[in-house]
Design a protein around this motif. Structure first.
Motif, PDB file in Angstrom:
ATOM      1  N   SER A  13       0.831  -1.219   0.000  1.00 37.82           N
ATOM      2  CA  SER A  13       0.000   0.000   0.000  1.00 37.82           C
ATOM      3  C   SER A  13       0.855   1.254   0.000  1.00 37.82           C
ATOM      4  O   SER A  13       0.557   2.243   0.668  1.00 37.82           O
ATOM      5  CB  SER A  13      -0.944   0.010   1.211  1.00 37.82           C
ATOM      6  OG  SER A  13      -1.738  -1.149   1.249  1.00 37.82           O
ATOM      7  N   SER A  14       1.971   1.201  -0.729  1.00 38.71           N
ATOM      8  CA  SER A  14       2.909   2.312  -0.738  1.00 38.71           C
ATOM      9  C   SER A  14       3.689   2.297  -2.043  1.00 38.71           C
ATOM     10  O   SER A  14       3.805   1.262  -2.711  1.00 38.71           O
ATOM     11  CB  SER A  14       3.871   2.199   0.445  1.00 38.71           C
ATOM     12  OG  SER A  14       4.926   3.119   0.341  1.00 38.71           O
ATOM     13  N   SER A  15       4.234   3.445  -2.396  1.00 40.05           N
ATOM     14  CA  SER A  15       5.132   3.515  -3.557  1.00 40.05           C
ATOM     15  C   SER A  15       6.590   3.456  -3.127  1.00 40.05           C
ATOM     16  O   SER A  15       7.490   3.486  -3.972  1.00 40.05           O
ATOM     17  CB  SER A  15       4.875   4.810  -4.339  1.00 40.05           C
ATOM     18  OG  SER A  15       5.098   5.937  -3.496  1.00 40.05           O
ATOM     19  N   ALA A  16       6.832   3.379  -1.803  1.00 37.03           N
ATOM     20  CA  ALA A  16       8.195   3.342  -1.280  1.00 37.03           C
ATOM     21  C   ALA A  16       8.849   2.002  -1.604  1.00 37.03           C
ATOM     22  O   ALA A  16       8.225   0.939  -1.471  1.00 37.03           O
ATOM     23  CB  ALA A  16       8.193   3.577   0.219  1.00 37.03           C
TER      24      ALA A  16
ATOM     25  N   ASP B 263      -0.207  -0.295   9.903  1.00 35.86           N
ATOM     26  CA  ASP B 263       0.412   0.204   8.674  1.00 35.86           C
ATOM     27  C   ASP B 263       1.527  -0.755   8.256  1.00 35.86           C
ATOM     28  O   ASP B 263       2.621  -0.737   8.802  1.00 35.86           O
ATOM     29  CB  ASP B 263       0.966   1.608   8.925  1.00 35.86           C
ATOM     30  CG  ASP B 263       1.459   2.292   7.661  1.00 35.86           C
ATOM     31  OD1 ASP B 263       1.896   1.574   6.740  1.00 35.86           O
ATOM     32  OD2 ASP B 263       1.424   3.537   7.600  1.00 35.86           O
TER      33      ASP B 263
ATOM     34  N   ALA C 166       3.344  -0.831   5.598  1.00 37.10           N
ATOM     35  CA  ALA C 166       4.526  -0.175   5.040  1.00 37.10           C
ATOM     36  C   ALA C 166       5.475   0.258   6.152  1.00 37.10           C
ATOM     37  O   ALA C 166       6.693   0.038   6.069  1.00 37.10           O
ATOM     38  CB  ALA C 166       4.109   1.022   4.191  1.00 37.10           C
ATOM     39  N   GLN C 167       4.929   0.850   7.208  1.00 39.19           N
ATOM     40  CA  GLN C 167       5.760   1.246   8.343  1.00 39.19           C
ATOM     41  C   GLN C 167       6.337   0.033   9.058  1.00 39.19           C
ATOM     42  O   GLN C 167       7.481   0.041   9.503  1.00 39.19           O
ATOM     43  CB  GLN C 167       4.948   2.100   9.317  1.00 39.19           C
ATOM     44  CG  GLN C 167       4.721   3.520   8.870  1.00 39.19           C
ATOM     45  CD  GLN C 167       6.026   4.299   8.780  1.00 39.19           C
ATOM     46  OE1 GLN C 167       6.912   4.190   9.629  1.00 39.19           O
ATOM     47  NE2 GLN C 167       6.160   5.090   7.715  1.00 39.19           N
TER      48      GLN C 167
END
Length: 488
Positions: A253-256, A328, A330-331
């Protein structure tokens, strides 16, 4: 006796007994609590009227009191002050200020602790001048000096903590730059204020104890030890568990995108084991693993080592943090390799290494061995206590094997010691934007019979911006401190 007089006598007797019980309760039962109250200024005033006890390390008096010719009777003197400032702090009667062990152990040093009760009685009966008790530290002068020199001689700002794994005894605690505590113990208020103001204005913040407090750091790849602990303790993974060996991983759920330090894969092959991810310090498999484990499992492992709580050594530490990430992923992935919102002190990362070294049992850290009376009697002794178990002994051995391989031929080779197997883990933590990296090492030696666990942190990339690494900057410092302890 008339009835009225008898009633009055009973009332007076009752009032006398009540007053006696109340004063006795305050003087005996509540005395320690009242003496330790930071708002009790009388205790501070009383401590200036006695010859404070010495602070002793390795049989050497590093802090003493000498007679002065002014109102305050005694002047505090600090030997090798910059080296020990992190630990001792100072006491100043003019400004009524204390710091470090001078504050944390003020009751003992001023002779007001409950353990000094019989000593005070003896002094009164024998007509001796009041004297405080001395405290004997667990810190070793050779290790303390080695840690200080290793940082200062290279011009680094940072901190070192060394711990005895089996007991939790702190063997070294250094934060650089240090400062001259003698300049803050002067009985000239104007001079002390000027000295303190200059230290406060110093951009390098010498008054900050980076070893246990201040602005905490992202632990970088040293935190992979915690992520690996969460994995193998769950029973769902072993050090031989494999992960896709890719050069980049997009966080959920991230572009990182997460990459390994060299931008490539984690060694050769289509898959990589958890053992090799630790040995080579690869980010991608650890981020993937963290997402699979979830934040709750990693937080539980982190807290088993002491994260999210403060420790009294007796210097109070700032709690290292693995916060709630509100699901989260991603985190959570970022925390798998010590980035994102996770932060730590060097003390905490030393506890992680020490816990692994001690067959998975984490000991409470402390730095005072004994309180010694003016007559050289031992008034109080501090014994080792366990904080808890982070992982089973066989799992700790498996993690130790991967850490030892990291030093032998992996990402931590600059921690090698001739003739000694060292277990270690480096960390190169990114900060905001183009800021220099924070560089880490944590580990222990000998790997098969641990005598010392060390954590090193170096700020500002060790002067190399984003070019330095934990292996090139932090690992050699840890090596020198471990050698100093092993040479005892």
């Amino acid at each position: 006796m008339t009835k009225e007089l008898r009633r009055l006598s009973i009332i007076v007797l009752f009032m006398f007994l009540s007053l006696f019980v109340a004063t006795s309760w305050i003087q005996v039962v509540n005395a320690p609590t009242l003496n330790e109250d930071v708002n009790n200024r009388r205790t501070l005033y009383d401590s200036y009227e006695v010859q404070r006890g010495s602070i002793i390390a390795g049989g050497e008096e590093i802090v003493t009191s000498i007679a002065s010719d002014d109102l305050y009777a005694w002047q505090r003197q600090y030997a090798n002050a910059d080296v020990w400032s992190t630990v001792t702090g100072w006491i100043n009667p003019v400004l009524q200020s204390t710091e470090g062990l001078e504050r944390a152990m003020n009751q003992e040093l001023s002779g007001q602790a409950s353990s000094a009760f019989f000593s005070r009685i003896d002094q009164i009966l024998s007509g001796q001048d009041p004297r405080g008790s001395s405290i004997e530290l667990s810190l070793e002068p050779a290790a303390q000096q080695a840690a200080y020199d290793a940082l200062v001689n290279r011009g680094y700002t940072g901190a070192v903590v060394a711990v005895e794994p089996s007991t939790g005894r702190i063997l070294a605690m250094v934060s650089t730059p240090g400062y001259d505590t003698n300049q803050l113990a002067l009985h000239d208020g104007d001079a002390v204020n000027a000295n303190y103001t200059a230290l406060e204005a110093d951009a390098l913040e010498p008054l900050q104890n980076r070893a246990i407090a201040g602005d905490l750091y992202p632990p970088g790849s040293t935190f992979k030890l915690v992520t690996a602990t969460a994995a193998i303790a769950s029973g769902d993974y072993t050090m031989d568990s494999t992960f896709p060996n890719v050069a980049a991983y997009t966080l959920p759920s991230s572009s990182a995108v997460v990459s390994n330090a060299d931008g490539g894969t984690c060694g050769s092959g289509d898959t990589v084991t958890l053992r090799d991810a630790i040995r080579l310090s690869c980010n991608v498999p650890m981020a993937e693993l963290a997402v699979e484990l979830g934040e709750d499992a990693i937080r539980e492992a982190a807290e088993s080592y002491g994260f999210n709580r403060s420790f009294e050594t007796p210097l109070p530490s700032t709690a290292s943090s693995y916060p709630s990430l509100a699901g989260d992923d991603a985190q959570t992935g970022l925390t798998g390799f010590g980035q994102g919102q996770v932060t730590a002190t060097p003390l905490q990362m030393a506890m992680v290494a020490a816990g692994i070294a001690n067959d998975g049992v984490v000991m409470n850290p402390w730095m005072v061995d004994d309180v010694i009376g003016p007559d050289l009697s031992v008034q109080e002794t501090y014994d080792p206590t366990a904080f808890g178990e982070a992982l089973d002994a066989d799992l700790a051995d498996a993690l130790t094997e991967a850490m030892t391989a990291s030093v032998q031929d992996g990402a931590a080779t600059n921690a090698r010691i001739d003739g000694v197997d060292v277990a270690g883990k480096t960390g190169t933590a990114e900060n905001a934007d183009d800021d220099p990296y924070t560089l880490w090492f944590t580990g222990f030696a000998p790997a098969d019979d641990p005598q010392v666990a060390v954590a090193v942190v170096v700020e500002d990339g060790g002067g190399q911006g984003q070019s330095g690494s934990g292996n090139t900057i932090a690992a050699p410092i840890a090596k020198e401190v471990m050698e100093a302890v092993l040479a005892r």
